[in-house]
Design a protein around this motif. Sequence first.
Motif, short mmCIF file in Angstrom:
data_model
loop_
_atom_site.label_atom_id
_atom_site.label_comp_id
_atom_site.label_asym_id
_atom_site.label_seq_id
_atom_site.Cartn_x
_atom_site.Cartn_y
_atom_site.Cartn_z
N LEU A 69 -7.03 -122.45 80.49
CA LEU A 69 -5.81 -121.78 80.92
C LEU A 69 -5.51 -122.15 82.38
N THR A 99 -3.31 -119.45 74.14
CA THR A 99 -3.70 -118.70 75.34
C THR A 99 -2.61 -118.74 76.40
N GLU A 113 0.39 -116.52 75.38
CA GLU A 113 0.11 -115.10 75.61
C GLU A 113 0.07 -114.77 77.10
#
Length: 173
Positions: free
Chosen positions: A90, A118, A121
């Motif tokens: 991330l 990821t 979100e």
Amino acid sequence: MTADSPRTLVLLRHAKADWPNVPDHERPLAERGRLDAPAAGRRLADDGIAPDLVLCSTAARTRETWKLAAHEMPHRPRTVYEERLYEASLGDLLALLNETPDDIGSLLVVAHNPGMHTLTEALTGSADSAALARVKQGGFPTAAFAVLTFTGRWKDVEHGVARLAAFWAPHEA
């Protein structure tokens, strides 16, 4: 473009890959992937998504996905093959977004999971309820894409700044 210009970020997961006896980075698309990638490109075109720039992982399956998807779009955008997208965390993904020049209004990233899910979100601060429900229910399947929008500079992209405007997957019921 100014610091308060609207931006679009499209996150496209590579299509279904095969599992031949090759290094992971060299895995090609499976037959289903070769069908789903053009479908994703057609949907991007139908939705009027025209990226100014594409960042694509150097893995064979992402390059093949983008080649097949791009063929379905009316205009092929400039594409940069980026090694850092392969197995990106991330933090790596956010750093790449933060490096994007501010003259880019629309960016498409072709990469892998869990990174695409990821990142979707993490960036989503608000959402179209149907798109959010699809992401939460089905995860981020192969050849799926999320469309996120935000206002500001790329270097300011961080958790919660975007709106999840749309989500599409090729085999949704």
